[in-house]
Design a protein around this motif. Structure first.
Motif, PDB file in Angstrom:
ATOM      1  N   LEU A   1      56.372  36.521   9.752  1.00  0.00           N
ATOM      2  CA  LEU A   1      57.476  35.661  10.165  1.00  0.00           C
ATOM      3  C   LEU A   1      58.694  35.962   9.314  1.00  0.00           C
ATOM      4  O   LEU A   1      58.604  36.040   8.087  1.00  0.00           O
ATOM      5  CB  LEU A   1      57.103  34.185   9.992  1.00  0.00           C
ATOM      6  N   VAL A   2      59.826  36.148   9.973  1.00  0.00           N
ATOM      7  CA  VAL A   2      61.118  36.232   9.288  1.00  0.00           C
ATOM      8  C   VAL A   2      62.081  35.318  10.026  1.00  0.00           C
ATOM      9  O   VAL A   2      62.225  35.411  11.246  1.00  0.00           O
ATOM     10  CB  VAL A   2      61.675  37.669   9.263  1.00  0.00           C
ATOM     11  N   VAL A   3      62.720  34.425   9.278  1.00  0.00           N
ATOM     12  CA  VAL A   3      63.717  33.515   9.846  1.00  0.00           C
ATOM     13  C   VAL A   3      65.056  33.803   9.172  1.00  0.00           C
ATOM     14  O   VAL A   3      65.142  33.865   7.944  1.00  0.00           O
ATOM     15  CB  VAL A   3      63.329  32.035   9.623  1.00  0.00           C
ATOM     16  N   MET A   4      66.082  33.977   9.999  1.00  0.00           N
ATOM     17  CA  MET A   4      67.431  34.186   9.487  1.00  0.00           C
ATOM     18  C   MET A   4      68.346  33.097  10.025  1.00  0.00           C
ATOM     19  O   MET A   4      68.252  32.718  11.192  1.00  0.00           O
ATOM     20  CB  MET A   4      67.963  35.560   9.913  1.00  0.00           C
ATOM     21  N   ARG A   5      69.182  32.588   9.162  1.00  0.00           N
ATOM     22  CA  ARG A   5      70.213  31.634   9.576  1.00  0.00           C
ATOM     23  C   ARG A   5      71.535  32.068   8.953  1.00  0.00           C
ATOM     24  O   ARG A   5      71.587  32.375   7.762  1.00  0.00           O
ATOM     25  CB  ARG A   5      69.860  30.211   9.142  1.00  0.00           C
ATOM     26  N   ALA A   6      72.566  32.115   9.789  1.00  0.00           N
ATOM     27  CA  ALA A   6      73.881  32.558   9.338  1.00  0.00           C
ATOM     28  C   ALA A   6      73.807  33.931   8.676  1.00  0.00           C
ATOM     29  O   ALA A   6      74.530  34.224   7.720  1.00  0.00           O
ATOM     30  CB  ALA A   6      74.496  31.535   8.393  1.00  0.00           C
TER      31      ALA A   6
ATOM     32  N   ALA B   1      63.977  41.193  13.121  1.00  0.00           N
ATOM     33  CA  ALA B   1      64.975  40.137  12.917  1.00  0.00           C
ATOM     34  C   ALA B   1      66.387  40.718  12.871  1.00  0.00           C
ATOM     35  O   ALA B   1      67.337  40.094  13.354  1.00  0.00           O
ATOM     36  CB  ALA B   1      64.671  39.368  11.631  1.00  0.00           C
ATOM     37  N   ALA B   2      66.528  41.917  12.324  1.00  0.00           N
ATOM     38  CA  ALA B   2      67.847  42.565  12.280  1.00  0.00           C
ATOM     39  C   ALA B   2      68.343  42.859  13.688  1.00  0.00           C
ATOM     40  O   ALA B   2      69.547  42.760  13.971  1.00  0.00           O
ATOM     41  CB  ALA B   2      67.775  43.851  11.464  1.00  0.00           C
TER      42      ALA B   2
ATOM     43  N   VAL C   1      64.622  34.239  14.783  1.00  0.00           N
ATOM     44  CA  VAL C   1      63.236  34.128  14.343  1.00  0.00           C
ATOM     45  C   VAL C   1      62.444  35.313  14.891  1.00  0.00           C
ATOM     46  O   VAL C   1      62.439  35.544  16.097  1.00  0.00           O
ATOM     47  CB  VAL C   1      62.569  32.817  14.822  1.00  0.00           C
ATOM     48  N   ALA C   2      61.792  36.055  14.012  1.00  0.00           N
ATOM     49  CA  ALA C   2      60.904  37.145  14.413  1.00  0.00           C
ATOM     50  C   ALA C   2      59.489  36.782  14.003  1.00  0.00           C
ATOM     51  O   ALA C   2      59.242  36.453  12.835  1.00  0.00           O
ATOM     52  CB  ALA C   2      61.325  38.455  13.757  1.00  0.00           C
ATOM     53  N   VAL C   3      58.555  36.808  14.964  1.00  0.00           N
ATOM     54  CA  VAL C   3      57.155  36.468  14.701  1.00  0.00           C
ATOM     55  C   VAL C   3      56.275  37.606  15.210  1.00  0.00           C
ATOM     56  O   VAL C   3      56.498  38.133  16.302  1.00  0.00           O
ATOM     57  CB  VAL C   3      56.727  35.162  15.406  1.00  0.00           C
ATOM     58  N   THR C   4      55.267  37.958  14.429  1.00  0.00           N
ATOM     59  CA  THR C   4      54.247  38.903  14.884  1.00  0.00           C
ATOM     60  C   THR C   4      52.875  38.258  14.728  1.00  0.00           C
ATOM     61  O   THR C   4      52.651  37.448  13.827  1.00  0.00           O
ATOM     62  CB  THR C   4      54.288  40.223  14.097  1.00  0.00           C
TER      63      THR C   4
ATOM     64  N   LEU D   1      56.559  29.311  15.759  1.00  0.00           N
ATOM     65  CA  LEU D   1      57.935  29.160  16.225  1.00  0.00           C
ATOM     66  C   LEU D   1      58.297  27.695  16.395  1.00  0.00           C
ATOM     67  O   LEU D   1      59.402  27.259  16.029  1.00  0.00           O
ATOM     68  CB  LEU D   1      58.111  29.917  17.547  1.00  0.00           C
ATOM     69  N   ASP D   2      57.372  26.901  16.926  1.00  0.00           N
ATOM     70  CA  ASP D   2      57.626  25.474  17.072  1.00  0.00           C
ATOM     71  C   ASP D   2      57.880  24.807  15.722  1.00  0.00           C
ATOM     72  O   ASP D   2      58.712  23.898  15.604  1.00  0.00           O
ATOM     73  CB  ASP D   2      56.449  24.793  17.778  1.00  0.00           C
TER      74      ASP D   2
END
Length: 314
Positions: free
Chosen positions: A20-25, A221-222, A290-293, A308-309
């Motif tokens: 999981l990678v989460v990016m904000r701004a 995510a990029a 949000v990137a999930v594997t 993700l939820d």
């Protein structure tokens, strides 16, 4: 957000979770990795301890990347406009080019998965009863798709079709004059700083445009951040706006653009979705990527949705 994610991972409701990678701004705010059995497009890899540098199958999220590549190639004048005839892009199939029943097919019908051709991916992706697997087993991937029986008028109904993405990949490679993965590396991956990837080939030795791309979650995510940023100077902005607008309805809460899913519920989203729990979720109004594997291939489990939820607070 991080507390919700960690609780989900501790609870065991996401047993197939891998990354999981989460990016904000534009900044990474959460990064988590798991462990478990994994596969490379059906090839067992055994037990894998996942980390930032571990490549992972994207499965059908690959299709969404191909949608971006088509836009880049179009901006470079290498591929035809969406309204161009589809079968004519493969002039070696003269019998199909001359078939009046296929003359109405356009590139846009492939981009939107509205080809109206016979296609069924309901069987497991290990069975030749699955049209995508049958395509890979056929002597000629592109001919296999184009010669499927016409079952309805093109453009009327969305029908999931990995063959559509295979055709797009073929058109891009032909226009670029090189292999799809080489073109992608030059115009998309390296400009994004992505130095490590794999693109699995089928029996034809051609990169699988439907499901073969492998990236690190941080690099997936990029790609999502690129979409959120409007393409920057990598993907033409005009193409991205067209690709990410609704072109055809799928079901309640979902529409489809050019190889991208569009969530139309209370939280608007742009998504790439792949078998086994591969997700790229972009929420433009929230500046969220949000990137999930995961490893729930061909299974009813849905670890990715649980994670993700937790991220978005559903």
């Amino acid at each position: 957000m991080a507390e919700r994610v960690d609780e989900v991972l501790r609870s065991g409701v996401a047993p197939g979770f891998h990354g999981l990678v989460v990016m904000r701004a534009g900044e990474v705010v959460i990064e988590r990795y798991g462990a478990g059995p994994d596969h490379r497009l059906g090839e067992p890899l055994g037990h894998v301890e996942f980390g930032r540098d571990t490549l992972h199958d994207l499965r059908s999220v690959t299709k969404s990347v191909v949608g971006l590549l088509y836009g880049i190639a179009l901006g470079q004048g290498l591929v035809p406009e969406p309204g161009a005839g589809l079968v004519g892009q493969f002039p070696e199939y003269q019998d199909l080019v001359g078939d009046a029943g296929r003359a109405h097919l356009t590139v846009e019908h492939a981009l939107t998965m509205t080809l109206g051709l016979e296609w069924d991916e309901s069987a497991p992706y290990t069975s030749p009863a699955n049209s995508e697997i049958a395509m890979e087993m056929a002597p000629d991937r592109h001919r296999y798709v184009l010669e499927r029986p016409v079952v309805e008028e093109a453009g009327r109904r969305w029908h999931y079709c990995g063959g559509a993405s295979a055709l797009l990949g073929g058109i891009i490679a032909r226009g670029a004059g090189r292999r799809l993965e080489e073109y992608a590396d030059d115009v998309l991956f390296r400009p994004l700083g992505i130095g490590s990837f794999e693109w699995v080939t089928g029996g034809h030795g051609l990169a699988s445009a439907a499901a073969g791309l492998r990236l690190r979650p941080i690099d997936l995510a990029a790609v999502g951040q690129l979409v959120l940023d409007g393409g920057r100077d990598i993907v033409p902005g005009a193409w991205l706006r067209e690709a990410l607008r609704p072109h055809v309805a799928i079901a309640d809460g979902w529409e489809y653009g050019y190889q991208w899913y569009l969530g139309t519920g209370e939280r608007r989203s742009v998504e790439g979705i792949g078998n086994g729990g591969q997700r790229l979720f972009v929420a433009p109004e929230e500046g969220l990527v949000v990137a999930v594997t995961a490893g729930d291939y061909d299974m009813g489990a849905d670890s990715a949705t649980a994670v993700l939820d937790a991220v978005v607070g559903r």
